[in-house]
Design a protein around this motif. Sequence first.
Motif, short mmCIF file in Angstrom:
data_model
loop_
_atom_site.label_atom_id
_atom_site.label_comp_id
_atom_site.label_asym_id
_atom_site.label_seq_id
_atom_site.Cartn_x
_atom_site.Cartn_y
_atom_site.Cartn_z
N TYR A 1 51.20 25.74 -23.57
CA TYR A 1 51.43 27.03 -24.18
C TYR A 1 50.84 28.11 -23.27
O TYR A 1 49.99 27.83 -22.42
CB TYR A 1 50.72 27.12 -25.54
N GLY B 1 47.52 21.25 -25.09
CA GLY B 1 47.52 20.94 -26.51
C GLY B 1 46.72 19.70 -26.86
O GLY B 1 46.30 19.52 -27.99
N ASN B 2 46.47 18.85 -25.86
CA ASN B 2 45.76 17.60 -26.14
C ASN B 2 44.27 17.81 -26.33
O ASN B 2 43.65 17.22 -27.21
CB ASN B 2 45.99 16.60 -25.01
N THR B 3 43.68 18.62 -25.47
CA THR B 3 42.23 18.79 -25.52
C THR B 3 41.82 20.20 -25.89
O THR B 3 40.65 20.46 -26.10
CB THR B 3 41.60 18.48 -24.14
N GLY B 4 42.74 21.11 -25.93
CA GLY B 4 42.40 22.50 -26.19
C GLY B 4 41.76 23.18 -25.00
O GLY B 4 41.22 24.27 -25.12
N LYS B 5 41.83 22.54 -23.83
CA LYS B 5 41.19 23.13 -22.65
C LYS B 5 41.95 24.34 -22.15
O LYS B 5 43.18 24.36 -22.15
CB LYS B 5 41.11 22.07 -21.53
N LEU B 6 41.20 25.34 -21.72
CA LEU B 6 41.76 26.54 -21.12
C LEU B 6 41.28 26.65 -19.69
O LEU B 6 40.15 26.28 -19.39
CB LEU B 6 41.31 27.79 -21.89
N ILE B 7 42.13 27.13 -18.81
CA ILE B 7 41.71 27.41 -17.44
C ILE B 7 41.86 28.90 -17.21
O ILE B 7 42.96 29.44 -17.21
CB ILE B 7 42.56 26.62 -16.43
N PHE C 1 47.38 26.47 -21.70
CA PHE C 1 46.62 25.77 -22.74
C PHE C 1 47.13 24.34 -22.90
O PHE C 1 48.32 24.12 -23.07
CB PHE C 1 46.75 26.53 -24.05
#
Lengths: 110, 117
Positions: A32, A93-99, A91
């Motif tokens: 996303y 979706g699996n871990t909610g990690k953002l870069i 984003f």
Amino acid sequence: LAKTTQPISMDSYEGQEVNITCSHNNIATNDYITWYQQFPSQGPRFIIQGYKTKVTNEVASLFIPADRKSSTLSLPRVSLSDTAVYYCLGFSGNTGKLIFGQGTTLQVKP
Amino acid sequence: NAGVTQTPKFRVLKTGQSMTLLCAQDMNHEYMYWYRQDPGMGLRLIHYSVGEGTTAKGEVPDGYNVSRLKKQNFLLGLESAAPSQTSVYFCASSPARASGRTDNEQFFGPGTRLTVL
């Protein structure tokens, strides 16, 4: 996660519409696009998120074309209080990690 | 609700000292994150947790350790502080994707400004 590229800075005047474009050529099918806003000495704050086409909320609109290689955050009628750094992020979706990248520093002038 | 809180707000350490930063959230979120932000840069993910008792490395994990013994708390430890760890540290939390949400609103704390001399 998609690597994003956006302008380092932008200037605008009160009452104008501001459009900030972000490039994400390598966006994955499951990614996303999310935008955050950060004021000095504060943590970032979520603005809007989308997958494709157009998303609108009370703060902004997000336009994502069909190929999803770019997106545009639109802020209608900005005010001085909209002066901040705006981050375009992919984003997971699996871990909610953002870069986070460097973001776009928006300066709104009177 | 207080949201996400961080303790302390400011800290000055000498090289080699240790300290623990505490993050607490009262939103019953599954996911929690620690970031650092250096001047003129975006946030970089240090470690994160997808649930109580679990942790994972982010982009810049070296020199830091974390623990998530309770769902509402996420601790960040510096065992031997170095000047390169001078930064502003942000904690964030978000609900699990399994909750049915498709968005990813991470809620950030106010930050801890750490200086290592």
